[in-house]
Design an enzyme around this catalytic site. Structure first.
Site, PDB file in Angstrom:
ATOM      1  N   SER A   1       0.811  -1.212   0.000  1.00 49.29           N
ATOM      2  CA  SER A   1       0.000   0.000   0.000  1.00 49.29           C
ATOM      3  C   SER A   1       0.851   1.271   0.000  1.00 49.29           C
ATOM      4  O   SER A   1       0.371   2.350  -0.311  1.00 49.29           O
ATOM      5  CB  SER A   1      -0.959   0.013   1.195  1.00 49.29           C
ATOM      6  OG  SER A   1      -0.262   0.256   2.381  1.00 49.29           O
ATOM      7  N   LYS A  42      -0.232   4.427   6.381  1.00 43.97           N
ATOM      8  CA  LYS A  42      -0.836   5.390   5.460  1.00 43.97           C
ATOM      9  C   LYS A  42      -0.213   6.771   5.623  1.00 43.97           C
ATOM     10  O   LYS A  42       0.387   7.082   6.647  1.00 43.97           O
ATOM     11  CB  LYS A  42      -2.342   5.512   5.747  1.00 43.97           C
ATOM     12  CG  LYS A  42      -3.193   4.273   5.467  1.00 43.97           C
ATOM     13  CD  LYS A  42      -3.545   4.187   3.982  1.00 43.97           C
ATOM     14  CE  LYS A  42      -4.566   3.076   3.724  1.00 43.97           C
ATOM     15  NZ  LYS A  42      -4.080   1.738   4.141  1.00 43.97           N
TER      16      LYS A  42
END
Lengths: 195, 195
Positions: B117, B154
């Site tokens: 990610s 993130k």
DNA sequence: CATTATAACGGACGTTCGTCCGTTTTCAAA
DNA sequence: TTTGAAAACGGACGAACGTCCGTTATAATG
């Protein structure tokens, strides 16, 4: 006077001392550091620390630190495991990045990356790579090589008897060295510091 | 008996001792280590080492190592600069990766990355990230956060009063946390070891 | 309350440590 | 060859070190 030893506090003070002074405190230093009024008490304490694996004794009987004290970093599994609470910190393994990443300290160098030729390999501009120049490059290694008088970072790939230097960026075409190929070293690690 | 001191050899033996034993040798240990037959000679030698910055004395007068001995890594400029020859190694600065990368050792953890990610940020699967959980996340930081019961990595982005968690991979849509956002820590460094 | 284990105290003791200093050796420059 | 500087020798010295041990204090157990 209490009866229970406050180990977390003692350990943290030891860490502090060791990381700042790069040596273990002597018994008398520990005495004043921890507020003891006798060396005997300190002696008992250190034996507890040895039992717990915070300190150990080297072949000649001297106290030396274990990885738990050496400014290392606590080791966790994957992100999914979540984060430990301060209470369970004692159980966690500690690791020194220096020892983990560098096999041959004498022959290794830290080099700052310029350019984006290896960006598809996750090596970005301003990263630092650890280069071991005492290592034979193998197929697939990332190496520092001299090409046309300039040093660059490339994949080292063997094509039969020939060698191909390939960038991890489609913008740059592969290079097939003509005569002599000078290898500065093999990239053994990449390090990026944020901010 | 010679008149010139072989500093490179002495330094290498010192490094060896310190990196294996995590302490400096005593004078008598140095004596047998280097083949002296008097402590006086060793005393003279150490004073030279102090002058050269290989060792130093702490406030209480004890000998302690400088970064040059602490298993660190030699620091170079950029790749273009090429590689130093063994002769000029003494001039080079040495750096400890632990100290360089980790500001708060007590509150920092090493976490293995799973998933892709953050791949566009150069953080690849199996990389190790250093997470500082004692730090307030700021706009643009990479954080470890709990989303729907799972921990993920993130970008942390402020949109007015709201917070957006964005992956560095177009495959994954941004997340706007509903109620409470649990931050496990801020990613302060990324480390990748090859092979 | 009595018992027991642990922690700290307070010294004594022998060892090791590092410094100091006068002497000797080595090497290079004059 | 003479001179001077640097390196090592060889011991003496005082200070610091860590261990040991008997005693006292504390807290948990029953």
């Amino acid at each position: 006077m209490p009866k229970r030893i406050n180990f977390p506090e003692v350990i943290s003070k030891l860490k502090d001392f060791y990381s700042h002074r790069k040596r273990l405190p002597s018994f008398s230093e520990l005495q004043s550091l921890l507020g003891y009024s006798s060396k005997g008490g300190v002696s008992l304490l250190t034996s507890h620390l040895v039992k717990r694996g915070i300190l150990k004794r080297d072949p000649s009987g001297k106290l030396v630190p274990t990885p738990a004290l050496e400014g290392g970093i606590k080791l966790l599994g994957t992100v999914q495991a979540g984060f430990p609470s301060p209470a369970e910190e004692e159980l966690i393994d500690t690791l020194s990045l220096d020892e983990f990443l560098i096999k041959n300290p004498q022959a290794s160098y830290l080099v700052k990356v310029t350019g984006d030729s290896m960006i598809d390999a996750g090596i970005m501009p301003d990263d630092l790579v650890i280069v071991d120049r005492g290592r034979q490059p193998r197929h697939g290694d990332i190496v520092i090589a001299e090409v046309d008088g300039a040093w660059t970072m490339k994949y080292y790939e063997k094509r039969g008897t020939k060698v191909l230097l390939r960038a991890a960026n489609k913008k740059y075409p592969p290079i097939e060295p003509k005569a002599e190929l000078v290898i500065g070293g093999v990239v053994v690690a990449n390090v990026r510091k944020y901010k």
